[in-house]
Enzyme design. Sequence first.
Site, PDB file in Angstrom:
ATOM      1  N   ARG A   7       0.823  -1.600   0.018  1.00 17.21           N
ATOM      2  CA  ARG A   7       0.028  -0.044   0.122  1.00 17.21           C
ATOM      3  C   ARG A   7       1.220   0.838   0.085  1.00 17.21           C
ATOM      4  O   ARG A   7       0.587   2.245  -0.984  1.00 17.21           O
ATOM      5  CB  ARG A   7      -1.447  -0.100   1.304  1.00 17.21           C
ATOM      6  CG  ARG A   7      -0.463  -0.445   2.424  1.00 17.21           C
ATOM      7  CD  ARG A   7      -1.235  -0.055   3.611  1.00 17.21           C
ATOM      8  NE  ARG A   7      -1.039  -0.225   4.946  1.00 17.21           N
ATOM      9  CZ  ARG A   7      -1.369  -0.237   5.749  1.00 17.21           C
ATOM     10  NH1 ARG A   7      -2.931  -0.946   6.097  1.00 17.21           N
ATOM     11  NH2 ARG A   7      -0.991  -0.812   6.915  1.00 17.21           N
ATOM     12  N   GLU A  55     -19.742   2.778  -1.465  1.00 15.83           N
ATOM     13  CA  GLU A  55     -19.100   2.036  -1.941  1.00 15.83           C
ATOM     14  C   GLU A  55     -19.850   2.447  -3.162  1.00 15.83           C
ATOM     15  O   GLU A  55     -19.068   2.862  -4.460  1.00 15.83           O
ATOM     16  CB  GLU A  55     -18.105   0.369  -1.748  1.00 15.83           C
ATOM     17  CG  GLU A  55     -17.608  -0.080  -0.362  1.00 15.83           C
ATOM     18  CD  GLU A  55     -18.473  -0.188   0.850  1.00 15.83           C
ATOM     19  OE1 GLU A  55     -19.822   0.420   0.342  1.00 15.83           O
ATOM     20  OE2 GLU A  55     -18.523   0.052   1.304  1.00 15.83           O
ATOM     21  N   PHE A  80     -15.573  -5.693  -1.221  1.00 18.26           N
ATOM     22  CA  PHE A  80     -17.022  -4.026  -1.542  1.00 18.26           C
ATOM     23  C   PHE A  80     -17.158  -3.537  -2.842  1.00 18.26           C
ATOM     24  O   PHE A  80     -17.757  -3.327  -3.958  1.00 18.26           O
ATOM     25  CB  PHE A  80     -16.915  -3.308  -0.089  1.00 18.26           C
ATOM     26  CG  PHE A  80     -17.030  -3.548   1.127  1.00 18.26           C
ATOM     27  CD1 PHE A  80     -17.721  -4.036   0.936  1.00 18.26           C
ATOM     28  CD2 PHE A  80     -15.897  -3.043   2.043  1.00 18.26           C
ATOM     29  CE1 PHE A  80     -18.044  -4.881   3.152  1.00 18.26           C
ATOM     30  CE2 PHE A  80     -16.274  -2.866   2.914  1.00 18.26           C
ATOM     31  CZ  PHE A  80     -17.109  -4.484   3.174  1.00 18.26           C
ATOM     32  N   ARG A 164      -2.125  -5.152   0.574  1.00 19.94           N
ATOM     33  CA  ARG A 164      -1.333  -4.440   1.402  1.00 19.94           C
ATOM     34  C   ARG A 164      -0.347  -4.422   1.698  1.00 19.94           C
ATOM     35  O   ARG A 164       0.272  -3.426   2.298  1.00 19.94           O
ATOM     36  CB  ARG A 164      -2.581  -3.775   1.622  1.00 19.94           C
ATOM     37  CG  ARG A 164      -4.018  -3.744   1.609  1.00 19.94           C
ATOM     38  CD  ARG A 164      -5.061  -2.693   2.576  1.00 19.94           C
ATOM     39  NE  ARG A 164      -5.475  -3.754   3.856  1.00 19.94           N
ATOM     40  CZ  ARG A 164      -5.200  -3.056   4.836  1.00 19.94           C
ATOM     41  NH1 ARG A 164      -5.283  -2.325   5.325  1.00 19.94           N
ATOM     42  NH2 ARG A 164      -5.734  -4.604   5.910  1.00 19.94           N
TER      43      ARG A 164
END
Length: 316
Positions: A7, A55, A80, A164
């Site tokens: 990330r 979202e 999501f 991430r």
Amino acid sequence: MEQKEMRQVYCDTLLELAGKDERIMVVEADLMRATGTMKFKETYPERAVDVGVAEANLVGVSSGLSAGGKIPFAATFGCFASRRAFDQFFLSANYARLNVKLVGTDPGISAAFNGGTHMPFEDIGLMRMVPGLTIIEPSDPVSLKALTEAAAQVEGCVYMRLHRKAVPALYEETETFTLGKGKVLRDGTDVTIIACGAIMVGEALEAAELLKAEQVSAAVIDMHTIKPLDEELVLAYAKKTGCIVSAENHQVAGGLGSAIANFLAEHHPTLMAMVGIRDAFGQVGTQDWLKQHYKLHAQEIAMQARRLLAEKNTRR
């Protein structure tokens, strides 16, 4: 090998891009800290939008920004981004022929302690059905930087699966990448392992080492672009080795293995095995435990390769 948090690489790359192109924007759904984009907001507050836990609105706002000439990178957890906002992404962004870069974080078992509700095993399958959409999954910090840059440059929507956490580098910093073209990490003549993502590419390389100890020559391909699939490379190695093992942190139904099998069934039927999730929901656990539970590891890849090789030898 040096490990970098993915990330952080993602944010740093967007900062570099934003410094050269004022169209680059970040859109988040109350997850800037989780995605690692707080530094972008601090640097370019006027180009960072947080829509809150909404979202569908994330995609709608991004589509509007794109229609206004911006290049939005919209990120949220992969569950999501794919399941919850699928219709908005399909219609508002893709059907409208816009330029939205949707980033689904924590793909598959990398969601770990967030558990089954947050563990997308089906996002590639959903996104493969969207006409014209580019789907990418970087395997290390180097490929992430390069593919994020490529995604910004391509005209059209992109879906990226973003791991991430920190992972070791598989590539030298000077390595180049092209959307739609896989990377041969290791050549081989007996069996081909085609993998994607920060978990399974590393496991594929380890499997090749296990097979090497048994005098089996295994090729390893990092198929970082799942759509469009590098059909030329798949066909070349299907002909070269005669058997293929796919490896992915995703359901085998609808994922990378399915894409490879769909292509080969029509153009060059080939012995194949798929390593991935098999018709199961996610659950809470450490990533290492989940790898063992779902058989997403080098030993399983090597076992499937041995099975294919035995079958190939009986057909000679």
